[in-house]
Design an enzyme around this catalytic site. Structure first.
Site, short mmCIF file in Angstrom:
data_model
loop_
_atom_site.label_atom_id
_atom_site.label_comp_id
_atom_site.label_asym_id
_atom_site.label_seq_id
_atom_site.Cartn_x
_atom_site.Cartn_y
_atom_site.Cartn_z
N LYS A 2 10.32 77.15 108.17
CA LYS A 2 11.41 76.30 107.72
C LYS A 2 11.62 76.42 106.21
CE LYS A 2 12.05 71.95 107.96
NZ LYS A 2 12.50 70.60 108.13
N LYS A 8 7.96 86.01 107.60
CA LYS A 8 7.44 85.11 108.62
C LYS A 8 8.43 83.96 108.85
CE LYS A 8 3.61 81.99 109.30
NZ LYS A 8 3.03 80.86 108.64
N LYS A 40 -3.19 75.62 93.97
CA LYS A 40 -2.93 76.27 92.68
C LYS A 40 -1.50 76.82 92.61
CE LYS A 40 -7.37 75.89 91.40
NZ LYS A 40 -8.31 76.21 92.46
#
Ligand code: TRP
Ligand code: SF4
Length: 324
Positions: free
Chosen positions: A198, A195, A117
């Site tokens: 990449k 966190k 979503k």
């Protein structure tokens, strides 16, 4: 020797946040017969529209693994999609596993929400629902006794054990119930404090050259209360210090000096960058060796061959048990 299987999806080059998992895999090489899979089919379960350059991604992750120190003389490195028995076993498992078992896996609804979503992906697919069942096939096709994984994968390993139990119950004892080997993974923030990932562009890649390490460490946020070098610092709010705690044997000293206002942040960052550079430099050397034409390809061919020996035997047992 007991056997283990573990895998990673080839979704881009690895960063130092992956290091503890890989070092754990390396330690296991001497205690177990190890199969490590580059699970490219799993990459397609969420990335099917991304037109991933899988051959390049596979070579890349294999190079990362070898650079850090997986040793093809001690373990087998294979590409999932080249060992078709993973798919055959997945298909056969799909006959006996109730859909509700898969819908119940805690990561399922979360991921649909997050990647689906919010991330714009349609994950209401058959393949995505079957993700953990394919993972169970990856493991059980080797009759693995254990699976090194991070905490986040525990529900998947639990499902794998249930699949083994159900198969054995219906058709007779074919599979061991593999146990999880949960390695300690220190929580490592990215250079911006979020966190490490990449996609946030806050990661330090395993192949980062010295200049890039320096640049990334420069970007790390330090204690904002320190304006001058002799202001007492608060390492607990500083990203640089979090990295020191994981990568610097002298972290205690850094803490004392910071609190006492005895080092400046610039010097402290230089110190960390030097330690990271020391950590990554053997990987660069090994990578230069493995990058030579043909070497990775040979590792993957050998791994596939060794894998095939095991999975051929397993599938014989499975077909016999099911009356095929
Ligand atoms: N789901 C695992 C992950 O995202 C990857 C994976 C696929 C795996 N097959 C596996 C891990 C088999 C261990 C064993 O990390
Ligand atoms: Fe962080 Fe080091 Fe500066 Fe202390 S001295 S705030 S630990 S960078």
């Amino acid at each position: 020797m007991e056997r283990i299987f573990s895998g990673m999806r080839p979704t881009g080059s690895l960063h130092i946040g992956h290091l503890s998992v890989l070092l754990n895999w390396i330690a296991l090489q001497d205690q177990y017969e190890c199969y490590y899979g580059i699970v490219d089919w799993h990459a397609l379960t969420t990335g099917y529209e991304d037109r991933l350059d899988l051959p390049a991604l596979i070579r890349d992750i294999a190079l990362d693994w070898l650079s850090v120190g997986l040793d093809p003389d001690k373990c087998s490195i294979l590409v999932q999609s080249r060992v078709k028995e993973h798919a055959e076993l997945h298909l056969l498992f799909s006959m006996i596993i109730p859909i509700s078992w898969l819908e119940r896996v805690p990561t399922y609804k979360d991921q649909i929400q997050q990647l689906g979503k919010e991330g714009g992906k349609d994950l209401s697919t058959y393949g995505f629902l079957g993700y953990p069942l394919l993972q169970a096939a990856d493991i059980l096709v080797y009759k693995a006794h254990a699976v090194p994984v991070g905490e986040d994968q525990l529900p998947h390993i639990e499902l794998c054990r249930e699949v083994a139990r159900r198969f054995n119950h219906i058709y007779g004892p074919v599979f061991p119930e593999p146990k999880s080997l949960v390695g300690k993974v220190p929580l490592l923030p990215g250079v911006d404090g979020r966190k490490m990932s990449k996609s946030y562009n806050n990661a330090i890649s395993l192949t980062a050259p010295t200049a890039e390490i320096n640049k990334k460490v420069q970007q790390m946020i330090t204690d904002p209360a320190r304006l001058r070098k002799d202001d007492p610092g608060h390492p607990e709010v500083c990203i640089v210090f979090k990295f020191h705690q994981i990568y610097s044997p002298e972290a205690d000293e850094v803490e004392t000096n910071c609190r006492g206002g005895k080092i400046g942040c610039v010097a402290c960052k230089k110190h960390l960058a030097a330690n990271l550079d020391k950590l990554l430099s053997p990987f660069r050397e090994r990578r230069a060796y493995w990058e030579k034409p043909g070497r990775v390809e040979k590792v993957l061919r050998d791994g596939e061959e060794r894998a095939r020996e095991i999975v051929t035997a397993t599938m014989k047992d499975v077909r016999a048990a099911m009356g095929l």
